[in-house]
Every structure is written in C-alpha cells, then in structure tokens.
Design a protein around this motif. Structure first.
Motif, short mmCIF file in Angstrom:
data_model
loop_
_atom_site.label_atom_id
_atom_site.label_comp_id
_atom_site.label_asym_id
_atom_site.label_seq_id
_atom_site.Cartn_x
_atom_site.Cartn_y
_atom_site.Cartn_z
N ASN A 121 0.80 -1.21 0.00
CA ASN A 121 0.00 0.00 0.00
C ASN A 121 0.85 1.28 0.00
N PRO A 122 1.81 1.37 -0.90
CA PRO A 122 2.62 2.60 -0.94
C PRO A 122 1.83 3.73 -1.59
N ASN A 123 2.22 4.96 -1.29
CA ASN A 123 1.80 6.10 -2.11
C ASN A 123 2.69 6.07 -3.35
N LEU A 124 2.09 6.30 -4.51
CA LEU A 124 2.83 6.26 -5.77
C LEU A 124 2.69 7.59 -6.51
N TYR A 125 3.73 7.97 -7.22
CA TYR A 125 3.78 9.28 -7.86
C TYR A 125 4.38 9.16 -9.25
N SER A 134 -1.15 8.56 -6.22
CA SER A 134 -2.15 7.55 -5.88
C SER A 134 -1.91 7.04 -4.46
N VAL A 135 -2.99 6.99 -3.68
CA VAL A 135 -2.88 6.49 -2.32
C VAL A 135 -3.40 5.06 -2.20
N GLY A 136 -3.94 4.53 -3.30
CA GLY A 136 -4.45 3.16 -3.25
C GLY A 136 -4.90 2.71 -4.63
N GLN A 171 -2.96 -2.53 -9.77
CA GLN A 171 -2.57 -3.38 -8.64
C GLN A 171 -1.90 -2.51 -7.58
N ASP A 172 -1.77 -3.06 -6.38
CA ASP A 172 -1.28 -2.27 -5.25
C ASP A 172 0.07 -1.63 -5.52
N ARG A 173 0.96 -2.36 -6.20
CA ARG A 173 2.33 -1.86 -6.37
C ARG A 173 2.67 -1.60 -7.83
#
Lengths: 108, 112
Positions: free
Chosen positions: B30-34, B50-52, B70-72
């Motif tokens: 569940n990382p924050n992604l940028y 994205s927070v999820g 997907q989560d990651r």
C-alpha cells in the motif's frame, strides 16, 4: 513562484573547494529532505532533517535545518568530481514540494 | 528491502502514437505512488499521485493519464502523444504522503 527556493541555481567549482547551497521558504516545514540526482537517473535521498537547528553529517556533507524550520543548507567540504549532480530539497506542506535544484559541477 | 522498477529507460515515439510507462514497487504494501516529469535536469513537476488501487489524483491538466491496477503497479499512459510530452519521467513511492519519496531511474521520452 517556487515554495522552496534553492540557490544558487548553478555552481561550478574546482576539486577541493568548499561550498554551501541553500533551500529557503517562507513556510514552516515539519521536515525537509535533500536529494542528489545524477544525469539520467532518479533522485537519491541523502538525508531528512526534522528538528529546528538540527545538524546532520554524511561524510563530507553537512546538512542544517534552520531554527524556524523554514530553511536548510547543505555544505560540502573538499568537493570531489563525484559530488557533481543536481541537489534538490523537498518539504511536506499539504503535499510534498520540491525545489528547482542546484546544479553542481566539480571540476578535477 | 524495497525496490522500485521503471521501464523502459528510454523511448522514442512519433507524434500521435500511444504511450504506456510502467512502474512497480517491491518489498512494501500500500505505498503512495507518484509520477513526475522533469524538464532539462531541473525541478520535478508532479503529474499524478495515488494512495491506493484505483485512486488517482491529477495535479495538472494534460494529455496524460495514470492508472493503478494493482497495489504496487502504477502506469502512465497517453492515447496520442504531443511534442510537448517529451521529457524525463520519474516514478516514486513513499510510505505516507509526508514521508521521503524513493525514485526509480526514470524514462527518457523523446517525441519525433
């Protein structure tokens, strides 16, 4: 206008010299980060400073967080060609903000 | 330990062609992604975060879109590339929004 102002924008020095680069803001940050980015690569986290007045050392690099937590400086002692790169500061307000960076060139 | 993978490293595309850049993170949940774009070795412009899964926020109106199937996994897309889409694209992750971000090695995108 950048929330985090970095100066100087460009710096070219000879190997062995000392230098200081700055990251300034009118806003208070809970923490600031410094990154170094080499050409063609992503930024790499160097340090996080969280306490006003805090000083952190990473070999020849000294990072200081201002007492009011609005600014930070990075001092490099006896710069080497391997220190060449783009130095970015970043801080979280409502989201993570990055400065425009200082482009450092260290000539052998 | 956590790692982030971004590909391809370089891409040359004609104007009007589609785009898909992929980013995956390993070793965390569940990382924050940028997604960022960087012009001429200067500062970073945040494009999407994205927070999820399925949750995408856009920072600037543009010709690009992002998805998190997907989560990651974080994907940057375009249906029709413009010349102005050229640049260096960086993916990053963080544990939380106020925590340091960790970057991939970037994709150099050239539009002809």
């Amino acid at each position: 206008t950048q929330l985090l102002e970095q100066s100087p924008q460009f710096l070219s020095i000879q190997e062995g010299e000392n230098l200081t680069v700055y990251c300034n803001s009118s806003s208070v940050f809970s923490s600031l980060q410094w990154y170094r980015q080499e050409p063609g690569e992503g930024p790499v986290l160097l340090v996080t400073v969280v306490t006003g007045g805090e000083v952190k050392k990473l070999k020849r690099l000294t990072f200081q967080f201002g007492d009011a937590r609005k600014d930070s400086s990075l001092h490099i002692t006896a710069a080497q060609p391997g220190d060449t790169g783009l130095y970015l500061c970043a801080g979280y307000l409502n989201d993570m903000r990055f400065g425009a960076g200082t482009r450092l060139t260290v000539k052998p | 330990s956590q790692t982030i993978h971004q590909w391809p490293a370089t891409l040359v595309q004609p104007v009007g062609s589609p785009l898909s850049l992929e980013c995956t993170v390993e070793g965390t949940s569940n990382p924050n992604l940028y997604w960022y774009r960087q012009a001429a070795g200067r500062g970073l412009q945040l494009l999407f975060y994205s927070v999820g899964i399925g949750q995408i926020s856009s920072e600037v109106p543009q010709n690009l879109s992002a998805s998190r199937p997907q989560d990651r996994q974080f994907i940057l897309s375009s249906k029709k590339l413009l010349l102005s889409d050229s640049g260096f694209y960086l993916c990053a992750w963080s544990v939380r929004a106020n925590q340091p971000q960790h970057f991939g090695d970037g994709t150099r995108l050239s539009i002809l």
